[in-house]
Motif scaffolding. Structure first.
Motif, mmCIF file in Angstrom:
data_model
loop_
_atom_site.group_PDB
_atom_site.id
_atom_site.type_symbol
_atom_site.label_atom_id
_atom_site.label_comp_id
_atom_site.label_asym_id
_atom_site.label_seq_id
_atom_site.Cartn_x
_atom_site.Cartn_y
_atom_site.Cartn_z
ATOM 1 N N TYR A 144 -1.823 5.288 15.935
ATOM 2 C CA TYR A 144 -2.735 4.513 16.782
ATOM 3 C C TYR A 144 -4.123 5.154 16.814
ATOM 4 N N TYR A 196 -4.280 -3.654 26.035
ATOM 5 C CA TYR A 196 -3.565 -4.886 26.362
ATOM 6 C C TYR A 196 -3.720 -5.188 27.840
ATOM 7 N N LEU A 208 -6.174 -3.494 18.799
ATOM 8 C CA LEU A 208 -5.261 -2.527 18.207
ATOM 9 C C LEU A 208 -5.831 -2.136 16.861
ATOM 10 N N ALA A 223 6.330 1.372 16.136
ATOM 11 C CA ALA A 223 6.150 0.093 16.823
ATOM 12 C C ALA A 223 6.472 -0.992 15.805
ATOM 13 N N ILE A 261 5.867 -5.237 15.021
ATOM 14 C CA ILE A 261 5.288 -6.538 15.345
ATOM 15 C C ILE A 261 6.221 -7.576 14.745
ATOM 16 N N TYR A 312 3.070 -13.937 17.380
ATOM 17 C CA TYR A 312 3.401 -12.545 17.099
ATOM 18 C C TYR A 312 3.604 -11.814 18.419
ATOM 19 N N GLU A 313 4.533 -10.834 18.421
ATOM 20 C CA GLU A 313 4.745 -9.984 19.588
ATOM 21 C C GLU A 313 4.845 -8.533 19.150
ATOM 22 N N LEU A 314 4.263 -7.644 19.949
ATOM 23 C CA LEU A 314 4.283 -6.205 19.686
ATOM 24 C C LEU A 314 5.342 -5.550 20.553
ATOM 25 N N MET A 322 5.415 -0.647 21.985
ATOM 26 C CA MET A 322 3.991 -0.399 21.774
ATOM 27 C C MET A 322 3.492 0.933 22.299
ATOM 28 N N ILE A 358 0.336 -10.810 20.361
ATOM 29 C CA ILE A 358 -0.772 -10.229 19.603
ATOM 30 C C ILE A 358 -1.261 -11.274 18.616
ATOM 31 N N VAL A 361 -3.316 -8.555 13.675
ATOM 32 C CA VAL A 361 -2.238 -8.118 12.770
ATOM 33 C C VAL A 361 -2.769 -7.997 11.346
#
Length: 171
Positions: free
Chosen positions: A30, A35, A43, A106, A108, A116-118, A121, A158, A163
């Motif tokens: 990262y 968020y 991100l 992590a 996605i 889309y979902e993270l 995280m 996300i 992404v």
């Protein structure tokens, strides 16, 4: 902050379930993560690091995101679990899966409804794998990856544009 639903709920249109594609990256990579209100707004990853796609067969992958806690402790958290089936077993897969199981990642999820979902995280997920050769010709010859982790918040949506910026450059 109120702990109740204050705006109601409207029925949404029917859509497809399931995961189309996964994108995995080490949480150690990262650079920024922001968020709010159920959505990742920024991100980025450290220079030279990327999120890598795990392309899966339809109807073979899923995830759950479950509230956990104790009333007597006044505690709240999330238990997130993802199951990813990867068909085949090449020498490259052996090396990659070994590396994946040694880190915290992590994921996605690109869902079949186009969103889309993270997951995992902040704390990342610990991956475990199960290799199965199958017995009959029609049995799966591959690996099942299971990702587990605990988070403070529910997995966030996300945007596809964010992404896409995480993926390796196309050569």
């Amino acid at each position: 902050m109120a702990c109740e639903i204050t705006s109601g709920y409207d029925l949404v249109c029917d859509s497809q379930g399931g995961v189309d594609t996964w994108y995995a990256f080490a949480i150690a990579n990262y650079d920024t993560l922001t968020y709010a209100n159920g959505e990742v707004t920024a991100l980025t990853l450290l220079a030279g690091t990327y999120a890598y796609p795990l392309n899966v067969e339809m109807e073979t992958s899923s995830f759950t995101d479950v509230a956990v806690g104790e009333r007597t402790n006044g505690a709240y958290g999330r238990q997130q679990t993802a199951t990813v089936v990867l068909h085949g077993n090449t020498a490259e897969m052996i090396v990659e899966i070994e590396a994946l199981c040694r880190g915290r990642h992590a994921l996605i999820a690109k869902l079949n409804d186009g969103t889309y979902e993270l997951l995992f995280m902040e704390n990342g997920a610990k991956a475990t794998d199960e290799r199965a050769s199958g017995t009959a010709f029609e049995d799966m010859n591959g690996n099942t990856l299971t990702f587990n982790g605990k988070e403070k918040t529910k997995a966030c949506k996300i945007d596809a544009a964010i992404v896409n910026l995480l993926l390796p450059p196309v050569s």
